[in-house]
Design a protein around this motif. Sequence first.
Motif: not given
Ligand code: ISE
Length: 341
Positions: A96-98, A125-127, A154-158, A163-165, A171-177, A234-236, A271-273
């Motif tokens: 799984e990423k990273p 990297f499932m995107r 844009a990467h928007r979470n609800p 613990s998310y700093t 490192e956790n979200s925009m790593i996907h982009e 939203c998750y957008d 939600d991303w899942s």
């Molecule tokens: C989460 O760890 C993920 O990998 C999600 O895909 C992402 O959208 C979310 O922002 C991360 O926190």
Amino acid sequence: MNTELRVGVIGVGAIGRTHIERINEKLQGAKVTACADVNVEFGKTVAEKYNCKFYANGEEMIASDDIDAVIVTTIDPFHEQYVMAAIKAGKYVFCEKPLAPEPDACRRIVDAEMAGGKKLVQVGFMRRYDLGYRQLKEVIKNRTYGEPLMLHCAHRNPAVDESYTTPMAVENSMIHEIDVLRWLLDEDYATAEVVFAKNTRRTHKDLMDPQIMILTTKSGVRIDVEAFVNTGHCYDIKCEVCCEDAILNLPEPSNIEVCANAFRGHAIHSDWSTRFVEAYNVEVQEWINATKAGRVDGPTAWDGYAGQVTAAAASKARDTQKVVKIEMEETPEFYKIRFCL
Ligand code: ISE
């Protein structure tokens, strides 16, 4: 390989369990035959539930004859040791990423894989498996509308918890982009910058939210990515590609249109899942197929390394509030077929 691929999963706390269910209940050609977890009591209950053999020691599971291939879904700092163990055992491994939190650790994995002479590692990297991103990729690859010039994403979470700093936005979200846009454009990045917007009232003291990451590619494409992880609603995920002859937009996942109470519209994911559930299914199915055929088709260890080099530069840019140059070596021949999904 005609028989079922026997998979061992390390780290069954969260997404690991989802992958077990996906493989055993939805996908074809594989079965989870073993699992491992540092939390022995919990791991045993999972093994019992999914009728597979439990190992308290992940390395022992990797080396055993009970499994043909490995999935690593532990917490991030433990990825390196298990991916390394899989390379040593000569087994295909999906991590799984990273790939690992630090670029140096990713580089050690790359070096070990190259020294072994065979590609074995795929990064989660499932995107890249999302239908919408694949449609964008096709059009950009063929230059149907000319050269891509700039991207607005844009990467928007609800919401996120305490613990998310601040660093996690990169490192956790925009790593996907970072990964999916490098794959879309088929080129590496040259510079990174991170700026802050006005903080939302929904954030906490250790999180600057929203943030905007600005990347340029080696050929000069300009990208801005907004990470706003406490939208409250939203998750957008947005990706707009401005080409010379057209503006392309990542399609929304389809959903019924509802007309009620003087309002017309459709629900979006929260939600991303769920937003990326199909992408996960395609990703793991393609990994199973490629593994059985003796190939790595998806994001490689080199892609994992390139992602972390870029994320480290973006983190430095955020902390120093300066534009940071990204030093990325040429892709070695060994990994050259990386973009051929
Ligand atoms: C989460 O760890 C993920 O990998 C999600 O895909 C992402 O959208 C979310 O922002 C991360 O926190």
